[in-house]
Design a protein around this motif. Structure first.
Motif, PDB file in Angstrom:
ATOM      1  N   VAL A  15      -8.171  26.740  60.256  1.00  0.00           N
ATOM      2  CA  VAL A  15      -8.542  27.000  61.653  1.00  0.00           C
ATOM      3  C   VAL A  15     -10.015  26.639  61.867  1.00  0.00           C
ATOM      4  N   TYR A  16     -10.850  27.047  60.937  1.00  0.00           N
ATOM      5  CA  TYR A  16     -12.286  26.747  61.047  1.00  0.00           C
ATOM      6  C   TYR A  16     -12.536  25.237  60.992  1.00  0.00           C
ATOM      7  N   VAL A  17     -11.967  24.574  59.998  1.00  0.00           N
ATOM      8  CA  VAL A  17     -12.175  23.133  59.826  1.00  0.00           C
ATOM      9  C   VAL A  17     -11.646  22.364  61.034  1.00  0.00           C
ATOM     10  N   ALA A  18     -10.484  22.756  61.542  1.00  0.00           N
ATOM     11  CA  ALA A  18      -9.903  22.079  62.709  1.00  0.00           C
ATOM     12  C   ALA A  18     -10.792  22.258  63.941  1.00  0.00           C
ATOM     13  N   GLU A  22     -12.523  19.164  65.761  1.00  0.00           N
ATOM     14  CA  GLU A  22     -12.209  18.909  67.167  1.00  0.00           C
ATOM     15  C   GLU A  22     -13.492  18.721  67.978  1.00  0.00           C
ATOM     16  N   LYS A  23     -14.490  19.546  67.720  1.00  0.00           N
ATOM     17  CA  LYS A  23     -15.766  19.409  68.440  1.00  0.00           C
ATOM     18  C   LYS A  23     -16.433  18.072  68.131  1.00  0.00           C
ATOM     19  N   GLN A  24     -16.331  17.620  66.896  1.00  0.00           N
ATOM     20  CA  GLN A  24     -16.940  16.344  66.510  1.00  0.00           C
ATOM     21  C   GLN A  24     -16.172  15.157  67.078  1.00  0.00           C
ATOM     22  N   ARG A  78       0.037  24.891  73.833  1.00  0.00           N
ATOM     23  CA  ARG A  78      -0.418  24.975  75.231  1.00  0.00           C
ATOM     24  C   ARG A  78      -1.250  26.227  75.479  1.00  0.00           C
ATOM     25  N   ARG A  79      -0.903  27.325  74.830  1.00  0.00           N
ATOM     26  CA  ARG A  79      -1.534  28.607  75.118  1.00  0.00           C
ATOM     27  C   ARG A  79      -2.902  28.768  74.465  1.00  0.00           C
ATOM     28  N   PHE A  80      -3.091  28.170  73.294  1.00  0.00           N
ATOM     29  CA  PHE A  80      -4.333  28.367  72.548  1.00  0.00           C
ATOM     30  C   PHE A  80      -5.106  27.060  72.447  1.00  0.00           C
ATOM     31  N   SER A  81      -6.415  27.190  72.379  1.00  0.00           N
ATOM     32  CA  SER A  81      -7.253  26.006  72.229  1.00  0.00           C
ATOM     33  C   SER A  81      -8.031  26.096  70.925  1.00  0.00           C
ATOM     34  N   GLY A  83      -9.396  25.548  67.115  1.00  0.00           N
ATOM     35  CA  GLY A  83      -8.743  25.546  65.816  1.00  0.00           C
ATOM     36  C   GLY A  83      -7.439  26.315  65.796  1.00  0.00           C
ATOM     37  N   VAL A  84      -7.381  27.402  66.557  1.00  0.00           N
ATOM     38  CA  VAL A  84      -6.149  28.204  66.599  1.00  0.00           C
ATOM     39  C   VAL A  84      -5.015  27.394  67.220  1.00  0.00           C
ATOM     40  N   GLY A  85      -5.289  26.661  68.271  1.00  0.00           N
ATOM     41  CA  GLY A  85      -4.260  25.839  68.904  1.00  0.00           C
ATOM     42  C   GLY A  85      -3.821  24.685  68.022  1.00  0.00           C
ATOM     43  N   ILE A  86      -4.789  24.078  67.332  1.00  0.00           N
ATOM     44  CA  ILE A  86      -4.474  22.939  66.470  1.00  0.00           C
ATOM     45  C   ILE A  86      -3.605  23.376  65.294  1.00  0.00           C
ATOM     46  N   VAL A  87      -3.978  24.490  64.660  1.00  0.00           N
ATOM     47  CA  VAL A  87      -3.253  24.956  63.476  1.00  0.00           C
ATOM     48  C   VAL A  87      -2.031  25.788  63.855  1.00  0.00           C
ATOM     49  N   GLY A  88      -2.111  26.515  64.951  1.00  0.00           N
ATOM     50  CA  GLY A  88      -1.051  27.456  65.327  1.00  0.00           C
ATOM     51  C   GLY A  88       0.319  26.827  65.502  1.00  0.00           C
ATOM     52  N   ASP A  89       0.380  25.676  66.162  1.00  0.00           N
ATOM     53  CA  ASP A  89       1.688  25.051  66.364  1.00  0.00           C
ATOM     54  C   ASP A  89       2.309  24.623  65.037  1.00  0.00           C
ATOM     55  N   ASP A  90       1.461  24.191  64.097  1.00  0.00           N
ATOM     56  CA  ASP A  90       1.978  23.797  62.784  1.00  0.00           C
ATOM     57  C   ASP A  90       2.429  25.018  61.979  1.00  0.00           C
ATOM     58  N   LEU A  91       1.749  26.151  62.163  1.00  0.00           N
ATOM     59  CA  LEU A  91       2.181  27.377  61.479  1.00  0.00           C
ATOM     60  C   LEU A  91       3.539  27.834  61.998  1.00  0.00           C
ATOM     61  N   ILE A  92       3.742  27.755  63.306  1.00  0.00           N
ATOM     62  CA  ILE A  92       5.043  28.133  63.871  1.00  0.00           C
ATOM     63  C   ILE A  92       6.126  27.174  63.383  1.00  0.00           C
ATOM     64  N   ALA A  93       5.817  25.876  63.353  1.00  0.00           N
ATOM     65  CA  ALA A  93       6.774  24.900  62.819  1.00  0.00           C
ATOM     66  C   ALA A  93       7.073  25.204  61.356  1.00  0.00           C
TER      67      ALA A  93
END
Length: 111
Positions: A15-18, A22-24, A78-81, A83-93
């Motif tokens: 989550v941190y790295v993502a 993303e900012k970079q 869609r709900r989260f932005s 690192g949480v949004g980037i990693v979250g969808d993959d965790l659910i998958a």
């Protein structure tokens, strides 16, 4: 227990790295960010007997869920932005893949 601690640390690190990546990359979930898929696949294969067939099935199921993003995978993205949004969808998958693999194993398809 050790694996669960490793998994938690890895996911938090992802989550941190993502978020930093993303900012970079001008605020986008760039395809070059792959730590989210690594975290999701670890979840997908957690507590699954690792055989060539289970790894192949896990990989195919996980990638299909990440690519097609059925609910609830798409809702997390869609709900989260950040690192949480980037990693979250993959965790659910990963969780969905793991549930499917556990069901398949209990029906003895890989035995």
């Amino acid at each position: 227990e050790v694996f669960l601690i490793f998994l938690l640390v890895f996911v938090l690190g992802a989550v941190y790295v993502a978020a930093v990546a993303e900012k970079q990359m001008d605020g986008t979930d760039d395809p070059s960010i792959v730590v989210d898929e690594m975290a999701g696949f670890l979840v997908a294969m957690a507590f699954v007997p690792l055989t060539p067939w289970s790894l192949l099935a896990g990989f195919v199921l996980f990638r299909a869920l990440v690519i097609f993003k059925p609910p609830p995978v798409n809702a997390v993205e869609r709900r989260f932005s950040g690192g949480v949004g980037i990693v979250g969808d993959d965790l659910i998958a990963g969780l969905m893949t793991n549930a499917l693999l556990q069901l398949i194993i209990r029906v003895n398809i890989f035995s």
